[in-house]
Design a protein around this motif. Structure first.
Motif, short mmCIF file in Angstrom:
data_model
loop_
_atom_site.label_atom_id
_atom_site.label_comp_id
_atom_site.label_asym_id
_atom_site.label_seq_id
_atom_site.Cartn_x
_atom_site.Cartn_y
_atom_site.Cartn_z
N UNK A 8 0.43 106.98 19.23
CA UNK A 8 1.61 108.03 18.37
C UNK A 8 2.86 107.32 18.32
N UNK A 9 3.06 106.03 18.99
CA UNK A 9 4.55 105.35 18.56
C UNK A 9 4.19 104.03 18.24
N UNK A 10 5.39 103.79 17.58
CA UNK A 10 5.29 102.17 16.98
C UNK A 10 5.23 101.24 17.94
N UNK A 11 4.56 99.98 17.81
CA UNK A 11 4.62 98.98 18.69
C UNK A 11 5.98 98.80 19.09
N UNK A 12 7.08 98.81 18.38
CA UNK A 12 8.41 98.29 18.59
C UNK A 12 8.79 99.29 19.77
N UNK A 14 7.00 100.70 22.01
CA UNK A 14 5.88 101.11 23.15
C UNK A 14 6.65 100.84 24.51
N UNK A 15 7.60 99.53 24.61
CA UNK A 15 8.03 99.33 25.94
C UNK A 15 9.10 100.28 26.31
N UNK A 16 9.69 101.04 25.31
CA UNK A 16 10.79 102.04 25.65
C UNK A 16 10.03 103.34 26.07
N UNK A 17 8.74 103.71 25.61
CA UNK A 17 7.96 104.69 25.90
C UNK A 17 7.33 104.61 27.31
N UNK A 18 7.08 103.28 27.83
CA UNK A 18 6.66 103.04 29.02
C UNK A 18 7.71 102.37 30.02
N UNK A 57 16.05 109.97 23.48
CA UNK A 57 16.68 110.86 22.96
C UNK A 57 18.12 110.71 22.15
N UNK A 58 18.78 109.69 22.17
CA UNK A 58 19.83 109.45 21.48
C UNK A 58 19.87 108.32 20.54
N UNK A 59 18.62 107.76 20.23
CA UNK A 59 18.76 106.70 19.38
C UNK A 59 18.88 107.02 17.91
N UNK A 60 18.29 108.39 17.61
CA UNK A 60 18.38 109.01 16.30
C UNK A 60 17.14 108.80 15.64
N UNK A 61 16.23 107.95 15.71
CA UNK A 61 14.88 107.63 15.17
C UNK A 61 13.86 108.89 15.84
N UNK A 62 13.05 109.05 14.64
CA UNK A 62 12.08 110.24 15.04
C UNK A 62 11.12 109.57 15.78
N UNK A 63 10.83 110.29 17.08
CA UNK A 63 9.77 109.82 18.01
C UNK A 63 8.85 110.79 18.37
N UNK A 64 7.42 110.17 18.45
CA UNK A 64 6.57 111.35 18.75
C UNK A 64 6.53 111.49 20.52
N UNK A 65 7.02 113.01 20.73
CA UNK A 65 7.06 113.12 22.08
C UNK A 65 5.66 113.17 22.74
N UNK A 66 4.45 113.30 21.96
CA UNK A 66 3.21 112.96 22.67
C UNK A 66 3.09 111.64 22.90
N UNK A 67 3.51 110.71 22.18
CA UNK A 67 3.66 109.16 22.41
C UNK A 67 4.39 108.91 23.64
N UNK A 68 5.55 109.66 23.79
CA UNK A 68 6.47 109.32 24.94
C UNK A 68 5.58 109.89 26.00
N UNK A 69 5.18 111.06 26.11
CA UNK A 69 4.41 111.57 27.44
C UNK A 69 3.36 110.73 27.82
#
Length: 154
Positions: A8-12, A14-18, A57-69
């Protein structure tokens, strides 16, 4: 959950999501071992946590909240896994030391076994300091000297 994060998120990203692995590890370690981290670790944890929230939340790029979850769940599982590994290592080391003790009694005299047990106890204290960052105070070092020094000469 790591694979679902990548789904659900780009590889770039991924580390932010985790990115909450460090904070979750600190919290899990506290509850499992009553381990209180140093101020430097808490500052690093704060920086990581702020970076996570800025990235999400503040980067401005669209992010999948499911991927963040999924990334947050994966971070929690990774933290829990590291605590379980530490706990099982302690048990495994204790079990192996018990086996070594039984073999020592079988192949040596009772006196030799007691001397080797004294040396093993000191070694276990030093390994605990090195592997698990146990604190050995000056008092403990003084107490260990009468146990360790005679054993070396025998």
């Amino acid at each position: 959950f790591s694979n679902y994060t990548l789904k659900y998120v780009d590889a770039s990203f991924y580390q932010v999501a985790r990115g909450l692995v460090l904070p979750f590890t600190i919290v899990t370690s506290y509850f499992a071992f009553r381990s209180i981290p140093s101020l430097r670790i808490l500052v690093a944890c704060g920086v990581v946590t702020i970076g996570f929230f800025i990235g999400v939340f503040l980067d401005g790029t669209k992010v999948s909240m499911l991927g963040v979850f999924f990334g947050v769940v994966s971070s929690g599982i990774t933290a829990l896994h590291s605590v379980v590994i530490k706990e099982s290592l302690k048990g495994a080391l204790g079990f192996l030391m018990s086996i070594a003790s039984l073999l020592s009694i079988k192949v040596t005299s009772p006196i030799t076994h007691m001397v080797s047990s004294a040396v093993r106890g000191v070694a276990a204290s030093l390994l605990g300091m090195w592997l698990f960052h146990d604190i050995i105070t000056r008092y403990v070092l003084i107490v260990l000297q009468p146990v360790y020094n005679p054993s070396v000469y025998l």
